[in-house]
Design a protein around this motif. Structure first.
Motif, PDB file in Angstrom:
ATOM      1  N   TRP A  33       0.854  -1.187   0.000  1.00 36.64           N
ATOM      2  CA  TRP A  33       0.000   0.000   0.000  1.00 36.64           C
ATOM      3  C   TRP A  33       0.888   1.236   0.000  1.00 36.64           C
ATOM      4  N   HIS A  34       0.715   2.110  -0.996  1.00 40.08           N
ATOM      5  CA  HIS A  34       1.561   3.294  -1.135  1.00 40.08           C
ATOM      6  C   HIS A  34       0.670   4.510  -1.364  1.00 40.08           C
ATOM      7  N   CYS A  35       0.724   5.459  -0.436  1.00 37.58           N
ATOM      8  CA  CYS A  35       0.023   6.724  -0.567  1.00 37.58           C
ATOM      9  C   CYS A  35       1.078   7.779  -0.851  1.00 37.58           C
ATOM     10  N   TYR A  36       0.905   8.515  -1.941  1.00 35.61           N
ATOM     11  CA  TYR A  36       1.934   9.483  -2.312  1.00 35.61           C
ATOM     12  C   TYR A  36       1.333  10.705  -2.985  1.00 35.61           C
ATOM     13  N   LEU A  37       2.101  11.794  -2.906  1.00 32.36           N
ATOM     14  CA  LEU A  37       1.754  13.054  -3.535  1.00 32.36           C
ATOM     15  C   LEU A  37       2.496  13.112  -4.858  1.00 32.36           C
ATOM     16  N   THR A  51       4.557  -9.898  -8.126  1.00 36.55           N
ATOM     17  CA  THR A  51       4.218  -9.987  -9.551  1.00 36.55           C
ATOM     18  C   THR A  51       4.298  -8.639 -10.259  1.00 36.55           C
ATOM     19  N   ASN A  52       4.620  -7.589  -9.503  1.00 41.23           N
ATOM     20  CA  ASN A  52       4.690  -6.233 -10.052  1.00 41.23           C
ATOM     21  C   ASN A  52       3.370  -5.842 -10.732  1.00 41.23           C
ATOM     22  N   SER A  53       2.260  -6.236 -10.108  1.00 41.62           N
ATOM     23  CA  SER A  53       0.945  -5.975 -10.694  1.00 41.62           C
ATOM     24  C   SER A  53       0.112  -5.052  -9.810  1.00 41.62           C
ATOM     25  N   VAL A  54      -0.696  -4.240 -10.452  1.00 36.28           N
ATOM     26  CA  VAL A  54      -1.558  -3.276  -9.777  1.00 36.28           C
ATOM     27  C   VAL A  54      -2.830  -3.976  -9.291  1.00 36.28           C
ATOM     28  N   VAL A  55      -3.147  -3.812  -8.029  1.00 36.51           N
ATOM     29  CA  VAL A  55      -4.411  -4.293  -7.475  1.00 36.51           C
ATOM     30  C   VAL A  55      -5.445  -3.178  -7.603  1.00 36.51           C
ATOM     31  N   SER A  56      -5.057  -1.962  -7.196  1.00 42.34           N
ATOM     32  CA  SER A  56      -5.950  -0.811  -7.342  1.00 42.34           C
ATOM     33  C   SER A  56      -5.130   0.470  -7.323  1.00 42.34           C
ATOM     34  N   ALA A 115       6.782   1.690  -5.422  1.00 46.40           N
ATOM     35  CA  ALA A 115       6.447   1.883  -6.831  1.00 46.40           C
ATOM     36  C   ALA A 115       5.344   2.938  -6.950  1.00 46.40           C
ATOM     37  N   VAL A 116       5.282   3.591  -8.091  1.00 48.12           N
ATOM     38  CA  VAL A 116       4.213   4.538  -8.402  1.00 48.12           C
ATOM     39  C   VAL A 116       3.521   4.090  -9.681  1.00 48.12           C
ATOM     40  N   TYR A 117       2.334   4.602  -9.896  1.00 45.89           N
ATOM     41  CA  TYR A 117       1.502   4.191 -11.022  1.00 45.89           C
ATOM     42  C   TYR A 117       1.649   5.172 -12.180  1.00 45.89           C
ATOM     43  N   ASP A 118       1.863   4.643 -13.367  1.00 49.26           N
ATOM     44  CA  ASP A 118       1.921   5.456 -14.583  1.00 49.26           C
ATOM     45  C   ASP A 118       0.588   5.312 -15.311  1.00 49.26           C
ATOM     46  N   PRO A 119      -0.251   6.348 -15.313  1.00 50.17           N
ATOM     47  CA  PRO A 119      -1.567   6.232 -15.946  1.00 50.17           C
ATOM     48  C   PRO A 119      -1.490   6.058 -17.464  1.00 50.17           C
ATOM     49  N   ASP A 120      -0.411   6.490 -18.084  1.00 56.62           N
ATOM     50  CA  ASP A 120      -0.283   6.342 -19.534  1.00 56.62           C
ATOM     51  C   ASP A 120      -0.077   4.894 -19.954  1.00 56.62           C
ATOM     52  N   THR A 121       0.611   4.129 -19.117  1.00 60.33           N
ATOM     53  CA  THR A 121       0.879   2.727 -19.453  1.00 60.33           C
ATOM     54  C   THR A 121       0.100   1.751 -18.582  1.00 60.33           C
ATOM     55  N   ALA A 122      -0.584   2.267 -17.557  1.00 58.57           N
ATOM     56  CA  ALA A 122      -1.306   1.441 -16.580  1.00 58.57           C
ATOM     57  C   ALA A 122      -0.367   0.440 -15.924  1.00 58.57           C
TER      58      ALA A 122
END
Length: 131
Positions: A33-37, A51-56, A115-122
């Motif tokens: 779980w990562h909360c970030y600005l 697995t380096n996979s996004v849950v949400s 890790a952070v989420y890249d919305p362009d590549t999901a």
């Protein structure tokens, strides 16, 4: 009359300073779980390190403070002091685990502690230093 519990939201505009990790921990189902600005939003990302996979992933400029704490634990060495103070002022505690110097060393100078989420590549970007 106390205002501690009256204000139950937190806005990105109330958090000063650079983009960074606000809190990092894990969920009861063993998700990271990562909360970030980042940018104009506060992000809450849950992922599987194995697995380096996004849950949400959710991003918003304003959050209900109850949504800014995981259902299990946060690592105190990866919690931003200002963020923690703002949550406490609104009546939201963070569920801390014990401080660990070995966990602190790899993240002490990092902007993002996970890790952070890249919305362009999901996809997830930046290696997780705890992996």
């Amino acid at each position: 009359m106390s205002t501690r519990n009256e204000r139950r939201t937190l806005s990105v505009h109330e958090i000063h300073g650079p983009e960074r990790t606000l809190a990092y921990g894990f969920t009861s189902d063993k998700g990271t779980w990562h909360c970030y600005l980042d940018g104009a939003n506060i992000h809450v990302l849950v992922y599987r390190r194995s697995t380096n996979s996004v849950v949400s992933h959710l991003a918003s400029p304003t959050w209900n403070v109850a949504e800014l704490a995981p259902d299990k634990r946060v690592y105190p060495e990866s919690v931003d002091a200002e963020f923690a103070r703002l949550l406490l002022e609104r009546g939201q505690d963070l569920p801390y685990t014990r401080f660990d110097d070995k966990r602190h060393a790899p993240v002490a100078e990092l902007t993002f502690h996970g890790a952070v989420y890249d919305p362009d590549t999901a996809a997830l970007v930046q290696a997780d230093p705890y992996a």
